[in-house]
Design a protein around this motif. Structure first.
Motif, PDB file in Angstrom:
ATOM      1  N   ARG A 119       1.006  -1.305   0.179  1.00 28.90           N
ATOM      2  CA  ARG A 119      -0.157   0.212  -0.118  1.00 28.90           C
ATOM      3  C   ARG A 119       0.548   1.053  -0.225  1.00 28.90           C
ATOM      4  NH1 ARG A 119      -5.103  -1.015   4.511  1.00 28.90           N
ATOM      5  NH2 ARG A 119      -4.621  -2.783   3.696  1.00 28.90           N
ATOM      6  N   ILE A 120       1.870   0.973   0.964  1.00 27.36           N
ATOM      7  CA  ILE A 120       3.176   2.347   1.130  1.00 27.36           C
ATOM      8  C   ILE A 120       3.601   2.555  -0.237  1.00 27.36           C
ATOM      9  CG2 ILE A 120       4.953   3.219   1.733  1.00 27.36           C
ATOM     10  CD1 ILE A 120       3.852   1.434   4.538  1.00 27.36           C
ATOM     11  N   GLU A 121       4.316   1.603  -0.900  1.00 30.47           N
ATOM     12  CA  GLU A 121       4.872   0.879  -2.322  1.00 30.47           C
ATOM     13  C   GLU A 121       4.035   2.241  -3.503  1.00 30.47           C
ATOM     14  OE1 GLU A 121       6.968  -1.974  -2.818  1.00 30.47           O
ATOM     15  OE2 GLU A 121       8.583  -1.706  -1.029  1.00 30.47           O
ATOM     16  N   SER A 122       2.490   1.329  -3.768  1.00 28.39           N
ATOM     17  CA  SER A 122       1.562   1.638  -4.710  1.00 28.39           C
ATOM     18  C   SER A 122       1.233   3.484  -4.324  1.00 28.39           C
ATOM     19  CB  SER A 122       1.034   0.635  -4.543  1.00 28.39           C
ATOM     20  OG  SER A 122      -0.073   0.874  -3.433  1.00 28.39           O
ATOM     21  N   GLY A 123       1.195   4.129  -3.379  1.00 31.39           N
ATOM     22  CA  GLY A 123       0.782   5.550  -3.324  1.00 31.39           C
ATOM     23  C   GLY A 123      -0.539   5.095  -2.365  1.00 31.39           C
ATOM     24  N   SER A 124      -1.132   4.507  -1.778  1.00 33.29           N
ATOM     25  CA  SER A 124      -1.925   4.168  -1.754  1.00 33.29           C
ATOM     26  C   SER A 124      -2.370   4.765   0.064  1.00 33.29           C
ATOM     27  CB  SER A 124      -2.976   2.452  -1.038  1.00 33.29           C
ATOM     28  OG  SER A 124      -3.451   2.077  -0.480  1.00 33.29           O
ATOM     29  N   LEU A 125      -1.122   4.180   0.326  1.00 33.50           N
ATOM     30  CA  LEU A 125      -0.527   5.023   1.613  1.00 33.50           C
ATOM     31  C   LEU A 125       0.834   6.124   1.258  1.00 33.50           C
ATOM     32  CD1 LEU A 125      -0.919   2.086   4.149  1.00 33.50           C
ATOM     33  CD2 LEU A 125      -2.577   4.340   4.884  1.00 33.50           C
ATOM     34  N   THR A 126       0.339   7.638   1.913  1.00 33.28           N
ATOM     35  CA  THR A 126       1.423   8.316   1.081  1.00 33.28           C
ATOM     36  C   THR A 126       1.564   8.783   2.829  1.00 33.28           C
ATOM     37  OG1 THR A 126       0.367  10.602   1.106  1.00 33.28           O
ATOM     38  CG2 THR A 126      -0.158   8.615  -0.527  1.00 33.28           C
ATOM     39  N   PRO A 127       3.076   9.260   2.715  1.00 30.09           N
ATOM     40  CA  PRO A 127       3.469   9.912   3.134  1.00 30.09           C
ATOM     41  C   PRO A 127       2.835  11.129   4.466  1.00 30.09           C
ATOM     42  CG  PRO A 127       5.172  10.386   1.283  1.00 30.09           C
ATOM     43  CD  PRO A 127       4.014   9.924   0.824  1.00 30.09           C
ATOM     44  N   GLY A 128       3.195  10.329   5.927  1.00 33.03           N
ATOM     45  CA  GLY A 128       2.399  11.494   6.319  1.00 33.03           C
ATOM     46  C   GLY A 128       1.097  11.098   7.226  1.00 33.03           C
ATOM     47  N   ASP A 129       0.597   9.922   6.519  1.00 29.07           N
ATOM     48  CA  ASP A 129      -0.644   9.068   6.408  1.00 29.07           C
ATOM     49  C   ASP A 129      -0.571   7.560   7.674  1.00 29.07           C
ATOM     50  OD1 ASP A 129      -2.201   9.899   4.565  1.00 29.07           O
ATOM     51  OD2 ASP A 129      -1.767   8.221   3.548  1.00 29.07           O
ATOM     52  N   PRO A 130      -1.485   8.356   8.531  1.00 27.74           N
ATOM     53  CA  PRO A 130      -2.074   7.071   9.599  1.00 27.74           C
ATOM     54  C   PRO A 130      -1.808   6.253   9.017  1.00 27.74           C
ATOM     55  CG  PRO A 130      -3.755   8.336   9.258  1.00 27.74           C
ATOM     56  CD  PRO A 130      -2.870   9.039   8.333  1.00 27.74           C
TER      57      PRO A 130
ATOM     58  N   LYS B 260       0.703   4.990  14.615  1.00 28.64           N
ATOM     59  CA  LYS B 260       2.041   4.865  13.412  1.00 28.64           C
ATOM     60  C   LYS B 260       1.624   5.241  12.749  1.00 28.64           C
ATOM     61  CE  LYS B 260       3.985   1.464  16.278  1.00 28.64           C
ATOM     62  NZ  LYS B 260       3.180   2.376  17.209  1.00 28.64           N
ATOM     63  N   TYR B 261       2.723   5.978  11.140  1.00 29.90           N
ATOM     64  CA  TYR B 261       1.988   6.686  10.208  1.00 29.90           C
ATOM     65  C   TYR B 261       3.391   6.570   9.104  1.00 29.90           C
ATOM     66  CZ  TYR B 261      -0.269  10.319  13.364  1.00 29.90           C
ATOM     67  OH  TYR B 261      -1.139  10.315  14.494  1.00 29.90           O
ATOM     68  N   VAL B 262       3.101   6.760   8.099  1.00 28.89           N
ATOM     69  CA  VAL B 262       4.006   6.475   6.099  1.00 28.89           C
ATOM     70  C   VAL B 262       5.172   7.356   7.241  1.00 28.89           C
ATOM     71  CG1 VAL B 262       4.643   6.249   4.036  1.00 28.89           C
ATOM     72  CG2 VAL B 262       2.166   5.206   5.408  1.00 28.89           C
ATOM     73  N   ARG B 263       5.989   7.208   6.899  1.00 26.06           N
ATOM     74  CA  ARG B 263       7.640   7.867   7.105  1.00 26.06           C
ATOM     75  C   ARG B 263       7.674   9.690   6.282  1.00 26.06           C
ATOM     76  NH1 ARG B 263      13.536   5.689   7.014  1.00 26.06           N
ATOM     77  NH2 ARG B 263      14.695   7.455   7.083  1.00 26.06           N
ATOM     78  N   GLU B 264       7.425  10.358   6.081  1.00 25.41           N
ATOM     79  CA  GLU B 264       7.841  11.239   5.904  1.00 25.41           C
ATOM     80  C   GLU B 264       9.350  11.430   5.159  1.00 25.41           C
ATOM     81  OE1 GLU B 264       5.132  15.079   6.448  1.00 25.41           O
ATOM     82  OE2 GLU B 264       4.918  14.241   7.830  1.00 25.41           O
TER      83      GLU B 264
ATOM     84  N   VAL C  40       6.757   5.339  11.457  1.00 25.45           N
ATOM     85  CA  VAL C  40       6.976   5.865  12.587  1.00 25.45           C
ATOM     86  C   VAL C  40       5.896   6.545  13.276  1.00 25.45           C
ATOM     87  CG1 VAL C  40       8.892   7.068  11.679  1.00 25.45           C
ATOM     88  CG2 VAL C  40       6.767   8.244  11.765  1.00 25.45           C
ATOM     89  N   THR C  41       6.481   6.191  14.597  1.00 24.79           N
ATOM     90  CA  THR C  41       5.329   6.734  15.523  1.00 24.79           C
ATOM     91  C   THR C  41       5.117   7.791  15.757  1.00 24.79           C
ATOM     92  OG1 THR C  41       6.156   4.376  16.369  1.00 24.79           O
ATOM     93  CG2 THR C  41       4.962   5.906  18.116  1.00 24.79           C
ATOM     94  N   GLY C  42       4.164   8.915  15.448  1.00 31.57           N
ATOM     95  CA  GLY C  42       3.504   9.683  16.139  1.00 31.57           C
ATOM     96  C   GLY C  42       3.444  10.032  17.520  1.00 31.57           C
TER      97      GLY C  42
END
Length: 252
Positions: A14-25, A64-68, A57-59
């Motif tokens: 999901r992260i690599e495909s962009g479904s979850l973007t940087p900063g998304d929880p 938990k959030y996608v690393r920015e 990363v832990t916010g």
């Protein structure tokens, strides 16, 4: 593939495909337990794998959030601190400070937190500066921020007898056209660079707010006068996710 690895693989995709973007929880643990049908401990193990990889990363509040990503700064080490650049940096708030000049030229805002102390240098610094065993040096420590985000640590060491009573003892953000060292009669005409890539120490990771699995480059630059006498040894810690280093080499 274990259940935890299955969760990690799905979230990674999901992260690599962009479904979850940087900063998304990430989805909450309860949501993932329902989605995957696994226990809370299994969900935590899957997410922990992505934290260990540096993707998550832990916010605040332990979410938990996608690393920015940090916008990288490009450094041309072939010309940085050259006398020609110093000679041209004579106007504005960043006059004489090439680090701040480069950052400002990229449309960003530089800031430094500075402390000055007299210390015994690390062994490799003492050797570079020809300091006798047990001898003392002036240490000028800086945490360098760009747009209020920590980007680098820069520790400059000077033989105490060379800089006592000069601007370099001032813990404020000082600069001078041509460079502070040159302004007090200490002109560097040659540099020797050493670069090592490693994982950060705990203290470095805390000061730079580094996510897990972020390597750093340790750049040690020793400057010499025309007689070959070492004037300064600067050790800069550069997080690998925030910097690009450029060299231009003349083959003649």
């Amino acid at each position: 593939m274990t259940k935890a690895q299955e969760i990690a693989a799905d979230l990674r995709e999901r992260i690599e495909s962009g479904s979850l973007t940087p900063g998304d929880p990430l989805p909450s643990e309860s949501q993932m337990m329902k989605e995957y049908g696994y226990s809370r401990e299994t969900v935590r193990a899957g997410v922990r794998a992505l934290v260990d990889e540096g993707l998550v990363v832990t916010g605040q509040g332990q979410g938990k959030y996608v690393r920015e990503d940090y916008p990288p700064v490009v450094w041309n080490w072939s010309t940085l601190e050259s006398r020609s650049r110093h000679a041209n940096a004579v106007e504005g708030k960043t006059a004489g400070d090439q680090w701040a000049s480069v950052v400002t030229a990229e449309g960003k805002t530089p800031r430094q937190e500075i402390s000055v102390s007299i210390v015994q240098p690390p062994a490799h610094v003492g050797e570079a500066l020809n300091i006798a065993e047990g001898g003392l040096v002036v240490l000028r420590q800086r945490v360098r921020f760009i747009d209020n985000r920590p980007y680098a640590l820069a520790d400059s060491y000077f033989p105490q007898e060379l800089v006592a009573g000069t601007l370099l003892m001032d813990p404020r953000d000082v600069a001078a056209p041509g460079g502070v060292l040159a302004s007090v009669g200490l002109v560097q005409v040659k540099y020797r660079d050493e670069i090592a890539v490693r994982m950060p120490t705990r203290k470095e990771a805390e000061r730079l707010a580094l996510p897990a699995a972020t390597p750093v480059a340790e750049h040690t630059r020793t400057g010499y006068d025309s007689d070959g006498k070492p004037l300064r040894c600067m050790v800069t810690i550069l997080p690998g996710d925030r910097h690009k280093i450029l060299y231009e080499v003349d083959t003649n």
